[in-house]
Scaffold this motif. Structure first.
Motif, PDB file in Angstrom:
ATOM      1  N   LYS A  74      18.348  42.698  36.858  1.00 44.81           N
ATOM      2  CA  LYS A  74      17.877  44.076  37.006  1.00 44.81           C
ATOM      3  C   LYS A  74      18.370  44.718  38.300  1.00 44.81           C
ATOM      4  CE  LYS A  74      13.575  43.384  34.395  1.00 44.81           C
ATOM      5  NZ  LYS A  74      12.086  43.340  34.509  1.00 44.81           N
ATOM      6  N   LEU A  75      18.902  43.905  39.217  1.00 43.08           N
ATOM      7  CA  LEU A  75      19.367  44.441  40.494  1.00 43.08           C
ATOM      8  C   LEU A  75      20.566  45.360  40.288  1.00 43.08           C
ATOM      9  CD1 LEU A  75      19.176  41.180  42.636  1.00 43.08           C
ATOM     10  CD2 LEU A  75      17.617  43.128  42.744  1.00 43.08           C
ATOM     11  N   LYS A  76      20.620  46.432  41.069  1.00 44.25           N
ATOM     12  CA  LYS A  76      21.712  47.392  40.952  1.00 44.25           C
ATOM     13  C   LYS A  76      23.004  46.843  41.561  1.00 44.25           C
ATOM     14  CE  LYS A  76      18.475  51.249  41.068  1.00 44.25           C
ATOM     15  NZ  LYS A  76      17.283  50.375  41.073  1.00 44.25           N
ATOM     16  N   GLU A  77      22.854  45.939  42.516  1.00 46.18           N
ATOM     17  CA  GLU A  77      24.007  45.356  43.189  1.00 46.18           C
ATOM     18  C   GLU A  77      24.561  44.190  42.376  1.00 46.18           C
ATOM     19  OE1 GLU A  77      24.996  43.057  47.404  1.00 46.18           O
ATOM     20  OE2 GLU A  77      22.985  43.057  46.548  1.00 46.18           O
ATOM     21  N   CYS A  78      25.822  44.262  41.992  1.00 41.31           N
ATOM     22  CA  CYS A  78      26.480  43.164  41.289  1.00 41.31           C
ATOM     23  C   CYS A  78      27.446  42.487  42.252  1.00 41.31           C
ATOM     24  CB  CYS A  78      27.213  43.675  40.047  1.00 41.31           C
ATOM     25  SG  CYS A  78      26.124  44.276  38.755  1.00 41.31           S
ATOM     26  N   SER A  79      26.917  41.689  43.135  1.00 41.03           N
ATOM     27  CA  SER A  79      27.724  41.035  44.160  1.00 41.03           C
ATOM     28  C   SER A  79      27.946  39.572  43.819  1.00 41.03           C
ATOM     29  CB  SER A  79      27.032  41.140  45.525  1.00 41.03           C
ATOM     30  OG  SER A  79      25.843  40.358  45.518  1.00 41.03           O
ATOM     31  N   ALA A  80      28.827  38.928  44.580  1.00 39.72           N
ATOM     32  CA  ALA A  80      29.080  37.507  44.395  1.00 39.72           C
ATOM     33  C   ALA A  80      27.810  36.707  44.629  1.00 39.72           C
ATOM     34  CB  ALA A  80      30.172  37.049  45.364  1.00 39.72           C
ATOM     35  N   LYS A  81      26.967  37.161  45.563  1.00 43.69           N
ATOM     36  CA  LYS A  81      25.726  36.447  45.870  1.00 43.69           C
ATOM     37  C   LYS A  81      24.725  36.535  44.728  1.00 43.69           C
ATOM     38  CE  LYS A  81      25.459  38.645  49.806  1.00 43.69           C
ATOM     39  NZ  LYS A  81      24.986  39.131  51.116  1.00 43.69           N
ATOM     40  N   ALA A  98      25.911  28.355  33.756  1.00 47.25           N
ATOM     41  CA  ALA A  98      26.027  28.335  35.216  1.00 47.25           C
ATOM     42  C   ALA A  98      27.481  28.514  35.631  1.00 47.25           C
ATOM     43  CB  ALA A  98      25.468  27.033  35.769  1.00 47.25           C
ATOM     44  N   ILE A  99      28.374  27.794  34.967  1.00 48.89           N
ATOM     45  CA  ILE A  99      29.802  27.890  35.291  1.00 48.89           C
ATOM     46  C   ILE A  99      30.312  29.304  35.043  1.00 48.89           C
ATOM     47  CG2 ILE A  99      32.100  27.140  34.521  1.00 48.89           C
ATOM     48  CD1 ILE A  99      30.866  24.323  34.169  1.00 48.89           C
ATOM     49  N   ASP A 100      29.855  29.945  33.972  1.00 44.31           N
ATOM     50  CA  ASP A 100      30.265  31.327  33.688  1.00 44.31           C
ATOM     51  C   ASP A 100      29.931  32.247  34.859  1.00 44.31           C
ATOM     52  OD1 ASP A 100      31.286  30.698  31.228  1.00 44.31           O
ATOM     53  OD2 ASP A 100      29.508  31.321  30.102  1.00 44.31           O
ATOM     54  N   TYR A 101      28.735  32.094  35.410  1.00 43.78           N
ATOM     55  CA  TYR A 101      28.320  32.966  36.512  1.00 43.78           C
ATOM     56  C   TYR A 101      28.941  32.551  37.838  1.00 43.78           C
ATOM     57  CZ  TYR A 101      25.261  35.890  33.779  1.00 43.78           C
ATOM     58  OH  TYR A 101      24.790  36.814  32.873  1.00 43.78           O
ATOM     59  N   PHE A 102      29.220  31.266  38.019  1.00 43.88           N
ATOM     60  CA  PHE A 102      29.988  30.862  39.204  1.00 43.88           C
ATOM     61  C   PHE A 102      31.396  31.467  39.133  1.00 43.88           C
ATOM     62  CE2 PHE A 102      27.132  26.966  39.559  1.00 43.88           C
ATOM     63  CZ  PHE A 102      26.483  27.435  40.697  1.00 43.88           C
ATOM     64  N   ASN A 103      31.953  31.563  37.922  1.00 41.79           N
ATOM     65  CA  ASN A 103      33.266  32.203  37.749  1.00 41.79           C
ATOM     66  C   ASN A 103      33.207  33.672  38.159  1.00 41.79           C
ATOM     67  OD1 ASN A 103      34.320  29.818  36.721  1.00 41.79           O
ATOM     68  ND2 ASN A 103      34.123  30.426  34.582  1.00 41.79           N
ATOM     69  N   LYS A 104      32.123  34.361  37.751  1.00 41.66           N
ATOM     70  CA  LYS A 104      31.956  35.768  38.124  1.00 41.66           C
ATOM     71  C   LYS A 104      31.806  35.907  39.635  1.00 41.66           C
ATOM     72  CE  LYS A 104      29.837  37.257  33.764  1.00 41.66           C
ATOM     73  NZ  LYS A 104      28.657  37.873  33.122  1.00 41.66           N
ATOM     74  N   GLU A 130      33.063  33.894  41.922  1.00 40.66           N
ATOM     75  CA  GLU A 130      34.380  33.688  42.525  1.00 40.66           C
ATOM     76  C   GLU A 130      35.274  34.901  42.306  1.00 40.66           C
ATOM     77  OE1 GLU A 130      38.061  30.459  42.557  1.00 40.66           O
ATOM     78  OE2 GLU A 130      36.921  30.809  40.722  1.00 40.66           O
ATOM     79  N   GLY A 131      35.108  35.572  41.164  1.00 36.38           N
ATOM     80  CA  GLY A 131      35.918  36.758  40.892  1.00 36.38           C
ATOM     81  C   GLY A 131      35.699  37.871  41.901  1.00 36.38           C
ATOM     82  N   LEU A 132      34.515  37.907  42.497  1.00 30.96           N
ATOM     83  CA  LEU A 132      34.206  38.930  43.507  1.00 30.96           C
ATOM     84  C   LEU A 132      34.432  38.431  44.933  1.00 30.96           C
ATOM     85  CD1 LEU A 132      30.943  40.489  42.011  1.00 30.96           C
ATOM     86  CD2 LEU A 132      33.275  41.396  41.911  1.00 30.96           C
ATOM     87  N   ASP A 133      34.412  37.119  45.115  1.00 26.53           N
ATOM     88  CA  ASP A 133      34.636  36.553  46.447  1.00 26.53           C
ATOM     89  C   ASP A 133      35.251  35.164  46.299  1.00 26.53           C
ATOM     90  OD1 ASP A 133      34.658  35.650  49.026  1.00 26.53           O
ATOM     91  OD2 ASP A 133      32.518  35.978  49.412  1.00 26.53           O
ATOM     92  N   GLU A 134      36.561  35.107  46.392  1.00 28.51           N
ATOM     93  CA  GLU A 134      37.268  33.841  46.168  1.00 28.51           C
ATOM     94  C   GLU A 134      37.091  32.855  47.315  1.00 28.51           C
ATOM     95  OE1 GLU A 134      41.579  34.135  46.229  1.00 28.51           O
ATOM     96  OE2 GLU A 134      41.415  36.112  47.190  1.00 28.51           O
ATOM     97  N   TYR A 135      36.478  33.312  48.422  1.00 28.95           N
ATOM     98  CA  TYR A 135      36.256  32.426  49.567  1.00 28.95           C
ATOM     99  C   TYR A 135      34.796  31.997  49.702  1.00 28.95           C
ATOM    100  CZ  TYR A 135      40.923  34.028  50.789  1.00 28.95           C
ATOM    101  OH  TYR A 135      42.254  34.308  50.760  1.00 28.95           O
ATOM    102  N   PHE A 136      34.007  32.247  48.674  1.00 28.45           N
ATOM    103  CA  PHE A 136      32.597  31.856  48.669  1.00 28.45           C
ATOM    104  C   PHE A 136      32.530  30.374  48.319  1.00 28.45           C
ATOM    105  CE2 PHE A 136      28.166  33.353  47.007  1.00 28.45           C
ATOM    106  CZ  PHE A 136      27.577  32.732  48.103  1.00 28.45           C
ATOM    107  N   ALA A 137      32.757  29.526  49.320  1.00 24.93           N
ATOM    108  CA  ALA A 137      32.984  28.095  49.104  1.00 24.93           C
ATOM    109  C   ALA A 137      31.812  27.397  48.434  1.00 24.93           C
ATOM    110  CB  ALA A 137      33.302  27.418  50.441  1.00 24.93           C
ATOM    111  N   VAL A 138      30.596  27.741  48.828  1.00 24.64           N
ATOM    112  CA  VAL A 138      29.445  27.026  48.273  1.00 24.64           C
ATOM    113  C   VAL A 138      29.297  27.283  46.778  1.00 24.64           C
ATOM    114  CG1 VAL A 138      27.709  28.828  48.718  1.00 24.64           C
ATOM    115  CG2 VAL A 138      27.030  26.420  48.733  1.00 24.64           C
ATOM    116  N   SER A 139      29.749  28.441  46.310  1.00 22.88           N
ATOM    117  CA  SER A 139      29.698  28.753  44.886  1.00 22.88           C
ATOM    118  C   SER A 139      30.697  27.885  44.118  1.00 22.88           C
ATOM    119  CB  SER A 139      29.994  30.240  44.662  1.00 22.88           C
ATOM    120  OG  SER A 139      29.857  30.587  43.303  1.00 22.88           O
TER     121      SER A 139
END
Length: 228
Positions: free
Chosen positions: A72-79, A97-103, A105-114
């Protein structure tokens, strides 16, 4: 090997949005009237309050309900995508889970923990090749000379360490009988001087297992196995 470091479930906290009281019209900034300012501020406060309520509800809910609130959040961020992925992981719905981890990474390819958590999901699903690829991606994000990435300034109470990434990759390599490559990762991880005793014990135990396995393999068998 049956032991794998997994980060326990955790969630992100909401960060406040900055606001502006200037209206951009045809590239000319003009001051708003007091009534217009009040309307804008009240409208924005309501929207932010709605997001805050959803964040708060997500943090206090079970995984299934939390996912609904995050969506429901308006912000669609990597977090946000990361949080949703973590909830699916907690539900053991690893493909989602993998599908959303892919999303994420698509917004932040350096989000290592994801990427690291996606690797863990691949491992649990016994997709060892994919997990090794993701652990390698994670390791490549570490800056030269650094051994940890601190996410606490992002609202994540976690520090991702290079040693656990190397350990996880070593375990995945062992599952594919790539003991010689696993051994390299273990030795590199052991070279870090800040290992806790429990983690050092696990690494030493896995190193002994690799040495035993390599001792039982002939030279042709070792050389015939390629690295992912």
């Amino acid at each position: 090997p049956s032991i794998l470091f997994l980060i326990s479930g955790f969630r992100l906290y909401h960060s406040n949005h900055s606001s502006s009281i200037m209206d951009n019209n045809n590239n000319n900034n003009k001051a708003l009237s007091p009534n217009e300012i009040k309307k804008r501020m009240l409208g924005q406060a309501f929207e932010e309050n709605e997001d805050l309520q959803n964040w708060k509800a997500a943090l206090e809910s079970d995984p299934r309900k939390a996912i609904e609130h995050y969506k429901k959040l308006k912000e669609c961020s990597a977090k946000v995508y990361f949080n949703i992925a973590m909830e699916f992981r907690n539900l053991k719905e690893y493909e989602l889970a993998i599908d959303y981890f892919n999303k994420s990474e698509g917004l932040d390819e350096y989000f290592a923990v994801s990427i690291f958590q996606r690797a863990n999901c691949h491992f649990v699903m016994q997709n060892f090749h994919s997990s090794i690829i993701d652990y390698t991606k994670t390791l490549n994000i570490f800056q030269k000379g650094t051994t940890e990435i601190d996410y606490r300034n992002m609202g994540l109470y976690f520090v991702l360490t290079k040693s656990e990434c190397l350990y996880n990759r070593a375990v995945a390599l062992c599952c594919l009988n790539l003991y010689h490559r696993a051994r390299d990762d273990i030795l590199e991880s052991l070279s870090f001087g800040d290992l806790k005793y429990g983690r050092k014990f696990l690494l030493e135990d896995l190193l002994e297992e690799c040495d035993t396995a390599l001792g039982n393999m002939n030279e042709n068998q070792i050389c015939s196995v390629s690295y992912i």
